[in-house]
Design an enzyme around this catalytic site. Structure first.
Site, short mmCIF file in Angstrom:
data_model
loop_
_atom_site.label_atom_id
_atom_site.label_comp_id
_atom_site.label_asym_id
_atom_site.label_seq_id
_atom_site.Cartn_x
_atom_site.Cartn_y
_atom_site.Cartn_z
N THR A 18 -4.80 -9.32 -1.97
CA THR A 18 -4.37 -10.67 -1.76
C THR A 18 -3.89 -10.94 -0.64
O THR A 18 -4.23 -12.13 0.34
CB THR A 18 -3.59 -10.85 -2.91
OG1 THR A 18 -4.02 -10.51 -4.25
CG2 THR A 18 -3.12 -12.45 -3.09
N VAL A 19 -2.96 -10.15 0.14
CA VAL A 19 -2.17 -10.50 1.20
C VAL A 19 -3.18 -10.29 2.41
O VAL A 19 -3.32 -10.83 3.62
CB VAL A 19 -0.79 -9.93 1.26
CG1 VAL A 19 -0.08 -10.19 2.74
CG2 VAL A 19 -0.02 -9.93 0.14
N LYS A 107 8.08 -5.01 -0.29
CA LYS A 107 9.53 -5.05 -0.76
C LYS A 107 9.95 -3.64 -1.27
O LYS A 107 11.19 -3.22 -1.18
CB LYS A 107 10.12 -6.33 -1.26
CG LYS A 107 9.49 -6.13 -2.99
CD LYS A 107 8.59 -7.44 -3.38
CE LYS A 107 7.24 -7.40 -3.23
NZ LYS A 107 6.54 -8.28 -3.45
N VAL A 134 10.56 -10.58 1.39
CA VAL A 134 11.33 -11.49 0.61
C VAL A 134 10.77 -12.88 0.55
O VAL A 134 10.87 -13.43 1.78
CB VAL A 134 12.81 -11.26 1.04
CG1 VAL A 134 13.83 -12.18 0.10
CG2 VAL A 134 13.30 -9.67 0.75
N ILE A 138 8.88 -17.96 2.94
CA ILE A 138 10.04 -18.66 3.36
C ILE A 138 10.63 -17.93 4.41
O ILE A 138 10.66 -16.72 4.13
CB ILE A 138 11.17 -18.82 2.12
CG1 ILE A 138 10.36 -19.38 0.90
CG2 ILE A 138 12.19 -19.46 2.42
CD1 ILE A 138 11.18 -19.24 -0.09
N GLY A 189 -4.50 -15.45 -13.04
CA GLY A 189 -4.06 -14.53 -11.89
C GLY A 189 -2.77 -14.84 -11.07
O GLY A 189 -2.56 -14.48 -10.29
N GLU A 192 0.53 -10.17 -12.69
CA GLU A 192 -0.12 -9.16 -12.32
C GLU A 192 -0.66 -8.45 -13.81
O GLU A 192 0.13 -8.97 -14.97
CB GLU A 192 0.90 -7.84 -11.89
CG GLU A 192 1.60 -8.51 -10.60
CD GLU A 192 0.77 -7.86 -9.35
OE1 GLU A 192 -0.34 -7.13 -9.61
OE2 GLU A 192 1.11 -8.41 -8.33
N LYS A 207 14.35 -7.31 -3.80
CA LYS A 207 14.48 -8.53 -3.02
C LYS A 207 16.04 -8.84 -2.84
O LYS A 207 16.40 -8.98 -1.65
CB LYS A 207 13.89 -9.51 -3.27
CG LYS A 207 12.45 -9.61 -3.16
CD LYS A 207 11.50 -10.57 -4.01
CE LYS A 207 9.97 -10.55 -3.91
NZ LYS A 207 9.32 -11.27 -4.60
N GLY A 304 1.84 -15.52 -3.08
CA GLY A 304 0.48 -16.31 -2.81
C GLY A 304 0.01 -15.67 -1.56
O GLY A 304 0.82 -15.22 -0.54
N1 HSE Z 1 5.13 -10.57 -7.79
C1 HSE Z 1 5.87 -11.32 -6.80
C2 HSE Z 1 6.33 -12.74 -7.47
C3 HSE Z 1 5.01 -11.64 -5.66
O1 HSE Z 1 5.95 -13.00 -8.67
O2 HSE Z 1 7.02 -13.09 -6.81
C4 HSE Z 1 5.69 -11.86 -4.27
O3 HSE Z 1 6.85 -10.85 -3.89
#
Ligand code: HSE
Length: 416
Positions: A18-19, A107, A134, A138, A189, A192, A207, A304
């Site tokens: 994803t990232v 993280k 984190v 942002i 989606g 997870e 975080k 996201g």
């Molecule tokens: N699983 C994390 C969330 C993704 O839902 O915020 C971002 O760290």
């Protein structure tokens, strides 16, 4: 603009999930502005993934072998967006030791190995950057470590997990049960397949540990942070929240009290006029209090593909701009003492089965308590306690549990 772009930096992306795919897209789509801001061309030379992507142009730069990257001296920045701890740790450490800058969104890795990796980056005169770990997109970590340098940080409080915030928002707005929202979130989606780290608060715990380490300059051990998730929050809890003109949010809090630092992650009842109460859906927000600047709030997409990639690529640009310069971060390996939760001041809404007789007994234990009832659950009531320490709250609940059924306990702000 193009005249400014005279140099080039080669990067490698570890992980095309994803990232990783977001990073590829941001670098490709925004190349003009990115190259201008970096003062050089950012070139993706490798992407590491075990899979093949025959339909995607990434296949041209795909490798399955980390050594292709670690042994290539022309790679100056390694982007780790794989997830997990052990394998990324090995790769990240290997890259730093080879004198490469590293950017990560991981993280779990930063919370577990941050000080060690920051030590290596310093020794090797490179940069280990983790803005995206984190708050997704942002820009909170750079604000903490580069902008808020004139302040003593007094408090950090945030909605740090998008999945749980989405679930709680749906439960509140659409009167749904936890399990049903989780299922829909997984189908869409948003959540997870294994949602444990999110719903049990582990992700938010890592975080708040990272935020605390950067806020106070020592290493917060996330294992010492009291962590409760949202799996026990029910529709009835939400009804009580509405009756109290409040909302339930999973928050991470870290406070710099005169007697020491306290930290926790737990669902809390926040009044509707609290700045974090209107942060809904998958959004995150982080509230920071400095002794000079006062209150600050950062808000945006905490998860996201593209928002997270935006933060990752901003770190790649920072690494490119400082490719011959190590920039120190105020996070030392010295262990942060975190106060025992026993002394933490809390209020709580305590739900108890029964009627008038039980209410009397409950008020005999919670002397400053206030009773509330809701139409949706006529076989029970709730006590809003006065300010207690975590220890006396637990003791009182235990005492009541001996002859009545205590159904749930949700913490509230205890600042008044
Ligand atoms: N699983 C994390 C969330 C993704 O839902 O915020 C971002 O760290």
């Amino acid at each position: 603009y193009d005249n400014l772009v005279k140099d080039m930096v080669n990067i490698a992306i570890l992980g095309f999930g994803t990232v990783g795919s977001g990073v590829y897209e941001v670098v490709t789509k925004n190349s003009k502005v990115i190259n201008r801001k970096a003062g050089m061309e950012i070139n993706i030379k490798y992407v590491l993934d075990l899979r093949e992507f025959p339909e995607h142009e990434v296949n041209k730069v795909l490798t399955h072998n980390i050594d292709d990257i670690l042994n290539d001296d022309s790679i100056q920045v390694v982007v780790e967006v794989m997830g997990g701890v052990d394998v990324p740790y090995k790769f990240v450490k290997g890259a730093l030791e080879k004198g490469k800058h590293v950017v990560t969104s991981n993280k779990a890795l930063v919370a577990a190995k941050g000080p060690e990796l920051l030590h290596i980056e310093k020794q090797k005169n490179v940069n280990f950057l983790f803005e995206a770990s984190v708050g997704g997109g942002i820009p909170i970590l750079r604000s903490m470590s580069r902008s808020l340098t004139a302040d003593v940080i007094l408090e950090v409080m945030g909605i740090l997990n998008g999945t749980t915030n989405y679930i709680l928002t749906e439960m509140t707005e659409n009167d749904l049960a936890f399990d049903d929202v989780l299922k829909t979130a997984q189908e869409l989606g948003y959540a997870e397949k294994d949602p444990t780290a999110d719903v049990e608060g582990y992700d938010a715990c890592r975080k708040i540990a990272i935020l605390s380490s950067l806020a106070y300059g020592k290493t917060a051990n996330f294992e010492e942070i009291l962590t409760e998730g949202i799996t026990k929050i029910t529709k009835i809890d939400i009804c009580y929240a509405k009756k109290c003109k409040s909302v339930i949010k999973l928050v991470g809090v870290s406070k710099n009290n005169p007697e020491g630092i306290s930290a926790f992650v737990a669902p809390m009842l926040l009044p509707k006029n609290h700045p974090l109460s209107n942060v809904n859906g998958s959004f995150n927000a982080i509230f920071v209090k400095g002794n000079m600047v006062g209150d600050l709030m950062f808000y945006g997409r905490g998860a996201g593909s593209l928002p997270t990639a935006s933060a990752v690529v901003s770190d790649v640009i920072a690494a490119a701009r400082h490719k011959h310069l190590h920039v120190d971060v105020d996070w030392t390996a010295e262990k942060m003492e975190i106060l025992s939760n026993d002394h933490m001041k809390v209020k709580a809404l305590v739900r108890i089965a029964g009627g008038e007789a039980e209410q009397k007994k409950a008020l005999a234990v919670f002397k400053n308590g206030e009773i509330i009832t809701i139409d949706e659950a006529k076989d029970e009531f709730a006590v809003i306690t006065g300010i207690e320490t975590e220890k006396t709250l637990s003791e009182k609940i235990e005492q009541l549990s001996k002859d009545m059924e205590v159904r749930n306990r949700i913490r509230m702000e205890a600042s008044e």
